[in-house]
Each structure stands twice: as C-alpha cells, then as structure tokens.
Design a protein around this motif. Structure first.
Motif, mmCIF file in Angstrom:
data_model
loop_
_atom_site.group_PDB
_atom_site.id
_atom_site.type_symbol
_atom_site.label_atom_id
_atom_site.label_comp_id
_atom_site.label_asym_id
_atom_site.label_seq_id
_atom_site.Cartn_x
_atom_site.Cartn_y
_atom_site.Cartn_z
ATOM 1 N N GLY A 87 -1.578 -2.068 -14.606
ATOM 2 C CA GLY A 87 -0.334 -3.068 -13.777
ATOM 3 C C GLY A 87 0.500 -1.912 -13.721
ATOM 4 N N GLN A 88 1.488 -1.367 -12.862
ATOM 5 C CA GLN A 88 2.593 -0.900 -12.869
ATOM 6 C C GLN A 88 3.043 -1.110 -11.732
ATOM 7 O OE1 GLN A 88 4.437 2.506 -12.055
ATOM 8 N NE2 GLN A 88 5.876 2.020 -13.270
ATOM 9 N N GLU A 89 4.434 -0.842 -10.991
ATOM 10 C CA GLU A 89 5.245 -1.027 -9.673
ATOM 11 C C GLU A 89 4.882 -0.053 -8.798
ATOM 12 O OE1 GLU A 89 8.867 -1.656 -9.636
ATOM 13 O OE2 GLU A 89 9.481 -0.232 -10.921
ATOM 14 N N THR A 90 4.247 1.583 -9.840
ATOM 15 C CA THR A 90 4.661 1.895 -8.582
ATOM 16 C C THR A 90 3.370 3.097 -8.682
ATOM 17 O OG1 THR A 90 5.487 3.450 -10.431
ATOM 18 C CG2 THR A 90 7.717 2.571 -9.462
ATOM 19 N N THR A 91 2.392 2.941 -8.980
ATOM 20 C CA THR A 91 0.755 3.202 -9.326
ATOM 21 C C THR A 91 0.075 2.299 -9.164
ATOM 22 O OG1 THR A 91 -0.009 5.370 -10.377
ATOM 23 C CG2 THR A 91 0.593 3.909 -11.703
ATOM 24 N N GLN A 118 3.937 -9.477 -10.330
ATOM 25 C CA GLN A 118 2.181 -10.112 -9.599
ATOM 26 C C GLN A 118 2.271 -8.933 -9.621
ATOM 27 O OE1 GLN A 118 3.275 -11.958 -5.649
ATOM 28 N NE2 GLN A 118 2.987 -14.123 -7.025
ATOM 29 N N ASP A 119 2.275 -7.619 -9.075
ATOM 30 C CA ASP A 119 2.107 -6.210 -8.766
ATOM 31 C C ASP A 119 1.799 -5.689 -10.603
ATOM 32 O OD1 ASP A 119 2.450 -6.439 -6.124
ATOM 33 O OD2 ASP A 119 4.185 -4.979 -7.026
ATOM 34 N N GLU A 120 2.312 -6.132 -11.406
ATOM 35 C CA GLU A 120 1.961 -5.472 -12.956
ATOM 36 C C GLU A 120 0.943 -6.521 -13.425
ATOM 37 O OE1 GLU A 120 6.102 -3.609 -14.553
ATOM 38 O OE2 GLU A 120 6.166 -6.196 -15.081
ATOM 39 N N ALA A 121 0.675 -7.626 -12.537
ATOM 40 C CA ALA A 121 -0.491 -8.493 -13.059
ATOM 41 C C ALA A 121 -2.329 -8.318 -12.664
ATOM 42 C CB ALA A 121 0.468 -10.381 -13.477
ATOM 43 N N PHE A 122 -2.050 -8.195 -11.464
ATOM 44 C CA PHE A 122 -3.336 -8.888 -11.402
ATOM 45 C C PHE A 122 -4.450 -7.578 -10.947
ATOM 46 C CE2 PHE A 122 -1.445 -6.885 -7.189
ATOM 47 C CZ PHE A 122 -2.353 -6.354 -6.723
ATOM 48 N N PRO A 123 -3.703 -6.397 -11.350
ATOM 49 C CA PRO A 123 -4.956 -5.358 -11.210
ATOM 50 C C PRO A 123 -5.271 -5.221 -12.660
ATOM 51 C CG PRO A 123 -2.948 -4.299 -10.948
ATOM 52 C CD PRO A 123 -2.380 -5.974 -11.271
ATOM 53 N N LEU A 124 -4.803 -6.170 -13.822
ATOM 54 C CA LEU A 124 -4.984 -5.995 -15.820
ATOM 55 C C LEU A 124 -6.410 -7.144 -15.355
ATOM 56 C CD1 LEU A 124 -2.114 -6.471 -16.898
ATOM 57 C CD2 LEU A 124 -3.425 -4.533 -17.839
#
Length: 416
Positions: free
Chosen positions: A104-108, A92-98
């Motif tokens: 979408g990346q888990e640490t930044t 989810q963290d990698e998807a919603f910013p896109l």
C-alpha cells in the motif's frame, strides 16, 4: 514575471517560498500567486509565504486566491503541487491494497493508480485553463504524484509540461556530502521512470566517482534505501522506491504492523499548522524537513531558471521517451537527467541492464494503461492496468483490488 502555485495552501509551500525568495531577483519574479480551493489554508500560508520571501530579500508581490482563472491568468510558470482528496484519500490508498496482500503506497501499485485516477482529470482541467489564459508558451511544472503518469497525461493533451521529482537532487546532496564536495560540483546520470530510477554515474572532476562511493559506503547507502547490499552488485544505486519491488513481501508485513506514511504525514502536518499560526514566523520550521520533498524548492527554482533562460543546465525531469530508451514506446514518459535548453534532451550515457529494463518496461506498460483509465474511466480499464502492474499481475488480485479501489475512491470517480 508571474508564477502561480496550484495547491498553494499545502504545508509544502513554505519550502517553495524560501527558494522563490532567494532567487526572485535573478529569475525576474515579480509576482507569486498561491491558488487553492481551501481559502482558510491560504489565509495562513499566504502571509507566511510573503514573510519568508521578504526574509530572503525579495520584494515580489505575493497574493492568494481560490479562483483558479484569476490565479493562472498571465502566469509564465504554473507549478502543480495538489493532492486531490487530501491526506484522508492517501491513507485509504495505503490501506486497501494490504487487504489483498499487496503493498500500500501512494505512488505505485494499486494505491498509486487510485491517486492517478482522481488526480489526472483535475490536472487536465487546470491545464486547459492554463492553455487559455496563462502567458503565451507558459510552462506547467508538475510536482503532483504520480509525476510520471500526470506528466504523460499532460503531454498527451499537448500541454507544455515537464515533471519534477526530488529523488535525484536528494541523491546529489547525499553523494556530495560523502565526497566532501559542494553539491553543484556533482552531477548524476539518473535514469528510469518516476519513482523507479537508478543512479548510474556520479560525475566529479571529469570522472565517475560512483565506484569509489560504493566501495566505501555500500552498506550505508543500502541501509538508507532500505535494500540489501547485494542489490548494488551491478554498480548502480537504486531509488528507495525499489524496495517495494525487490522487497515486496517484507514491505507488506511492515506496513501491516506500522503506522502508514500518510498517518505519519498527517501528524506532521498538524504540528506544522500549529507552527504556521504564529504570525511572526518568517522561515520554514524544522518539522517541514520531516514532511517529505527535501530540496524541492531548489530543484523547482533551478529547473524554472533553465526553462526560462534555456541555459542548457542538467536537471532530472520527466519527459517523453522519444526513442531514448529503445525498449519503450516513444510516447512513454521517462525520468532522466537532461539538458534543458531550447529543447530538453536526455544527457545519460550509461544504459540499464536487462533486469532493470524488464522492470521499467513492465511499469511503463502499466502507466500507459493507468493514464487511459484516468482519462476515459471504466472498471475494465482499471482492472487491465492493475493486471499489467508487476506488483499485482494476477487475475484474482487485480479483480479484488479493482473492487476495493472503486469502493474507497468513488466520490472522486464520476464515472463510477
């Protein structure tokens, strides 16, 4: 000496077990306890850890428990490697910013903030238990991402903690191979923030070997960190995480059309769990090398040795700035090569240039705001942190990302 691994049911743990097993006698480890709320995972990882450590020649006691207090009771070192929400939350963290045109990346970026928001409160609760019932002056070694922000939250609450990342040891191994030398002959000046670092010096036989490495291998190193060779013109080697800043739009397009890293890791983990069911397995299997965290066990064991013996060896760690980078507040947490003795002191001699200082300063400001949002909660604090992040930096984006972050992560955000 007792070592507790919180998040011990992780697929990472066999990597750590190998390092513990090979060094248990030298470090005086007589007990390793794996702690995890997922009891079913512990029933697989626990016996596997015991077998790996036995194969490495250790007769240390290996136990596992879902009772945190029992696990950390009397521990001299507590290593944190947890993932709140599991791989589903990472995906989810990698998807919603896109959806907002952001990486979408888990640490930044927004994904990294989402992870920090659900992780830091859990880590602080664990740390309070450690303070109460672990051994006196126990160390907390944090490998939980985002390492810099988690470490800052721990230090802000007065815990005896240090953050650990495997980026520097990965570069050390790569440079040593290119130089045809043993890794222990090579030391680095590693500097910046967690997942925002540069290698500024490669020390070998009393000289800096980095200029020669760049002259001979610039193209290969650029390809490995997925950045154009021109980025290396200042004579430094950036971490591969810099591609999210220097090649943001290209990364967004790539991430929109390719499986996310979280999806890839989920597939690798499924493969690993199948292998881990084999009750004769007594070494880490090959697919674990594709899981991430290369050389994690070596970095962790070496750091623990220095923390416990105060031998003054150099390690890349996350620690308080305390004036080392004069353009950052003392309370900021930096990632830097440091001597680990009675005190942990930065051991880097080459400063960053103006372009790098500007980026580090901006991300450090975001991290300060992000930690405040994680500790105190509140939609406005989330918005302020995102607005400060150089990968966001616009009101409309920060507002849209805030809404999406809270919507996708609400179950792990009690204040929401």
């Amino acid at each position: 000496m007792k070592i507790a691994v919180v998040g011990g049911g992780s697929t990472y743990t066999p990597e750590l077990a190998e390092g513990f097993g090979a060094n248990a006698k030298a470090l005086g480890i007589d007990e390793v306890v794996l702690v995890d709320p997922a009891a079913d995972k512990l029933e697989v990882i626990g016996p596997l850890t015991r077998r790996i450590m036995r194969r490495q020649g250790s007769d240390a006691r290996v136990t596992w428990t879902s009772d945190l207090d029992r696990g950390v009771d009397g521990a001299a070192v507590v290593l944190l490697q947890l993932r709140v929400g599991g791989q589903d939350a990472r995906i989810q963290d990698e998807a919603f910013p896109l959806e907002c045109g952001c990486v979408g990346q888990e640490t930044t970026g927004a994904g990294g903030l989402a992870k920090a928001l659900r992780t830091i409160p859990v880590v602080l609760d664990i740390a309070e238990r450690v303070r109460r019932i672990a051994a006196p002056n126990a160390w907390i070694v944090d490998f939980t991402n985002p390492v810099g922000m988690v470490t800052r939250a721990l230090l802000d609450q007065g815990h005896r903690a240090v953050g650990l990342c495997n980026v520097a040891i990965g570069f050390q191994r790569r440079f040593a191979a290119l130089l045809d030398r043993a890794p222990e002959e090579v030391t680095l000046d590693h500097i910046g923030l967690n997942h925002l670092t540069w290698e500024t010096v490669v020390r070998l036989d009393g000289r800096d070997a980095l200029p020669d490495l760049l002259e001979q291998h610039r193209e290969a190193l650029a390809e490995e960190v997925d950045l154009p060779p021109e980025v290396f013109a200042d004579g430094l080697v950036p971490s591969y995480y810099l591609r999210y800043f220097y090649g943001h739009d290209a990364e967004v397009e790539r991430l929109r059309t390719a499986p996310s890293r979280g999806q890839e890791v989920a597939r690798i983990e499924a493969e690993l769990w199948d292998l881990y069911q084999d009750d004769t397995l007594d070494e880490k299997p090959e697919p674990l090398s594709r899981r991430g965290g290369a050389y994690y066990s070596q970095a962790a064991v070496d750091l623990m040795r220095s923390l416990l013996t105060e031998d003054g060896a150099v390690h890349a760690v996350n620690l308080r700035n305390r004036g080392f980078l004069p353009y950052l507040p003392d309370e900021a947490v930096i990632e830097v090569s440091a001597t680990v003795g009675a005190e942990i002191e930065p051991a880097v001699t080459t400063p960053l240039n103006a372009r790098q200082r500007g980026l580090v300063s901006a991300v450090a400001a975001y991290e300060e705001l992000g930690v405040a949002a994680a500790v105190h909660g509140g939609e406005r604090r989330v918005y302020e942190a995102l607005l400060a992040h150089p990968l966001v930096g616009q009101h409309d984006l920060a507002e849209g990302l805030t809404r999406r972050l809270i919507a996708t992560g609400r179950e792990h955000l009690p204040w929401a």
